[in-house]
Design an enzyme around this catalytic site. Structure first.
Site, PDB file in Angstrom:
ATOM      1  N   LYS A 202       0.856  -1.184   0.000  1.00 22.88           N
ATOM      2  CA  LYS A 202       0.000   0.000   0.000  1.00 22.88           C
ATOM      3  C   LYS A 202       0.890   1.231   0.000  1.00 22.88           C
ATOM      4  CE  LYS A 202      -3.809   2.186   2.545  1.00 22.88           C
ATOM      5  NZ  LYS A 202      -4.706   2.073   3.712  1.00 22.88           N
ATOM      6  N   LYS A 255      -2.178  -1.586  -3.781  1.00 20.28           N
ATOM      7  CA  LYS A 255      -3.025  -0.392  -3.740  1.00 20.28           C
ATOM      8  C   LYS A 255      -2.140   0.841  -3.822  1.00 20.28           C
ATOM      9  CE  LYS A 255      -6.477   1.947  -0.857  1.00 20.28           C
ATOM     10  NZ  LYS A 255      -7.187   1.995   0.435  1.00 20.28           N
TER      11      LYS A 255
END
Length: 334
Positions: A202, A255
């Site tokens: 992330k 992400k």
């Protein structure tokens, strides 16, 4: 003999039928996970200004949304909660009667076959907006996120979500050791069958802006660069993913997706776990804005983008386009 090459690649592109027969990547509704924002109150269906077509939904209107999702053939939802109470430790996140826990129980009652994924983080539940417990560094006096104290609360959150009936726990906090701590906590509490979809890679990305508007989770000071990844780093993504695999993750997530398809491909090639790509809020909102101005063909852009994510190696795609994409794939509106 003509000097023209014998190989003609266009032969297999000559008709829609031929193109369909040799298509290498096929996108279906089974590939998509739909995020939903649940809030307290009644009769609330409030469109998020920066995310056209995405809403805050109160529990009394959630059932209609869930039944529509299931009817479209989408197999999973990712639940985010917008609480009415915030404090320094994000206690609403692990309240057995918190908004996410209530939503999980309701969804499993309405649509037992639907896979319910619970986002496991503290940011939208803390008054400071960070993904963990904040303390002052003794040497500098600067507020920092305490990694290990945060793990204790994340474990409590995960267990409460599993108790409510979540099929998958999705920790998004990027604390070191978070998968191991949650796996151990779930197992000890008797939830060894509950899977962990780890936000393994992330990035500290500028693509989260509209989500923070939706989840009311913008940090009140500083940023998240000390625990989310530097967008310039690729090899570090492998180290993060390797740690999560060793700690017991069942799925690995990247992400955002669109600017990080190289990372999606790398994880797909290096690991044998399912890879999830999160088509995040700004990726969604940019398409919506361009389509509203008549600059692009929204349907074509969305399906091409999602297909590209799958071609890069994503087994599953979390996307706010899921309902529209599922309709387009079955031919609605054509």
């Amino acid at each position: 003999m003509s000097s023209y090459p014998i190989v003609r690649h266009r032969r297999l592109r000559r008709s829609a039928g031929l193109r369909s027969m040799v298509r290498e990547t096929v996108l279906t509704a089974d590939d998509m996970i739909y995020p939903i924002f649940v809030t307290y109150g009644e009769n609330i269906r409030s469109e998020i200004p920066s995310m056209p077509g995405v809403y805050h939904l109160s529990m009394d209107l959630l059932e209609q949304e869930i039944r529509e999702v299931a009817a479209l053939g989408i197999k999973a939802v990712l639940l985010f909660g917008v609480p009415c109470h915030k404090d320094a430790h994000g206690s609403s996140a692990y309240d057995p009667n918190g908004i996410v826990q209530e939503a999980v129980r309701a969804v499993k009652g309405w649509a037992p076959e639907l896979v319910v994924i619970a986002d496991t983080c503290l940011c939208q539940f803390t008054d400071h907006g960070h993904c963990g417990v904040v303390r002052k560094d003794e040497a500098t006096g600067i507020a920092v996120v305490d990694n290990d104290k945060s793990l204790e609360l994340l474990v409590r959150t995960a267990i409460s979500q599993a108790e409510a009936g979540a099929d998958i726990i999705a920790p998004s906090n990027m604390m070191d050791g978070f998968v191991y701590a949650i796996r151990a906590g779930l197992d000890e509490a008797g939830y060894s069958d509950i899977a962990i979809m780890s936000y393994s890679v992330k990035y500290a990305s500028a693509f989260y802006g509209p989500f923070r508007d939706a989840a009311h989770s913008a940090p009140q000071f500083g940023d998240r660069k000390t625990y989310q990844m530097d967008p310039a780093n690729g090899r570090e993504a492998l180290r993060e993913a390797e740690s999560d695999v060793a700690e017991g993750a069942d799925m690995l997530m990247v992400k955002p997706a669109l600017a990080y398809l190289d990372i999606v491909k790398t994880l797909k090639e290096q690991f044998d776990l399912p890879v999830v790509a999160y088509n995040v809020s700004a990726e969604y909102s940019m398409v919506k804005a361009a389509a509203a101005n008549g600059w692009i063909d929204e349907r074509a852009i969305v399906l091409e983008t999602l297909t590209g994510m799958k071609r890069a190696g994503a087994d599953l795609i979390i996307t706010y386009h899921a309902k529209d994409a599922a309709k387009w794939l079955r031919g609605d509106g054509m």
